[in-house]
Scaffold this motif. Structure first.
Motif, mmCIF file in Angstrom:
data_model
loop_
_atom_site.group_PDB
_atom_site.id
_atom_site.type_symbol
_atom_site.label_atom_id
_atom_site.label_comp_id
_atom_site.label_asym_id
_atom_site.label_seq_id
_atom_site.Cartn_x
_atom_site.Cartn_y
_atom_site.Cartn_z
ATOM 1 N N VAL A 160 -34.118 -26.953 -31.145
ATOM 2 C CA VAL A 160 -33.089 -26.430 -32.034
ATOM 3 C C VAL A 160 -31.955 -25.931 -31.141
ATOM 4 O O VAL A 160 -32.155 -25.064 -30.291
ATOM 5 N N LEU A 179 -35.914 -17.948 -33.981
ATOM 6 C CA LEU A 179 -35.175 -18.875 -33.123
ATOM 7 C C LEU A 179 -34.063 -18.146 -32.378
ATOM 8 O O LEU A 179 -33.854 -18.357 -31.189
ATOM 9 N N GLU A 180 -33.364 -17.271 -33.090
ATOM 10 C CA GLU A 180 -32.254 -16.546 -32.481
ATOM 11 C C GLU A 180 -32.731 -15.586 -31.391
ATOM 12 O O GLU A 180 -32.095 -15.461 -30.337
ATOM 13 N N SER A 233 -30.690 -30.138 -34.585
ATOM 14 C CA SER A 233 -32.084 -30.167 -34.127
ATOM 15 C C SER A 233 -32.427 -31.588 -33.699
ATOM 16 O O SER A 233 -31.903 -32.559 -34.246
ATOM 17 N N VAL A 293 -35.627 -23.819 -27.992
ATOM 18 C CA VAL A 293 -34.248 -23.486 -28.352
ATOM 19 C C VAL A 293 -33.353 -23.782 -27.152
ATOM 20 O O VAL A 293 -33.764 -23.608 -26.002
ATOM 21 N N PHE A 299 -28.157 -24.340 -30.493
ATOM 22 C CA PHE A 299 -27.128 -23.455 -31.026
ATOM 23 C C PHE A 299 -25.891 -23.546 -30.147
ATOM 24 O O PHE A 299 -25.988 -23.609 -28.923
ATOM 25 N N ALA A 320 -24.115 -20.216 -33.347
ATOM 26 C CA ALA A 320 -24.077 -20.966 -34.611
ATOM 27 C C ALA A 320 -24.965 -22.195 -34.450
ATOM 28 O O ALA A 320 -24.980 -22.827 -33.380
ATOM 29 N N TYR A 321 -25.676 -22.526 -35.490
ATOM 30 C CA TYR A 321 -26.546 -23.704 -35.452
ATOM 31 C C TYR A 321 -25.716 -24.944 -35.149
ATOM 32 O O TYR A 321 -24.660 -25.163 -35.736
#
Length: 140
Positions: A94, A56-57, A80, A15, A96, A76-77
């Motif tokens: 991923v 993920l968060e 990827s 991440v 954010f 916020a996404y």
């Protein structure tokens, strides 16, 4: 064909936090200078590997806390990316878009932070390059 999880060739998941701001009227992204032996001195986005049992968060919040001593206020996404880690492994990153609660502090993992208005040349991970490229190409 053996379908046990150990037989699958799945990439590790990483991440990353894309922290952005207007600096002197210009759109900028926050980068860190690595302070660890693996890639020491290279430029990277804040982030790291997802641990077993984390969302993920949760992983993003933990990595941000470890690397900056800041808390994530909002995320916020963003996107990827598939890339190659320094040891040759393929990874899934991923990313954010993140708002932090304060200015990041240097830690054992990150020597210093800075704002960039274009993709730096000496990036640690190709996933970070792709994310920054997408950000800078889409804000213009």
């Amino acid at each position: 064909m053996d379908r046990t999880p150990l037989a699958w060739d799945n990439p590790p998941v990483v991440v990353n936090a894309l922290v952005t701001a207007k600096v002197n009227g210009k759109d900028c992204a926050l980068i860190g200078i690595r302070n660890q032996e693996n890639g020491k001195g290279k430029i990277e986005l804040i982030g790291g590997f997802v641990e077993i049992g984390e969302t993920l968060e949760e992983a993003l919040r933990r990595e941000v806390r470890e690397e900056t001593e800041c808390e994530v206020i909002r995320l916020a996404y963003f996107g990827s990316y598939v890339g190659t880690y320094s040891d040759g492994r393929k990874v899934l990153s991923v990313v954010f878009h993140v708002l932090l609660d304060e200015v990041p502090k240097s830690t054992q993992e990150i020597k210093s932070f800075g704002w960039v208005e274009k993709v730096p040349d000496d990036m640690f991970a190709d996933c970070d390059v792709a994310a920054l490229r997408d950000y800078f190409n889409n804000i213009l």
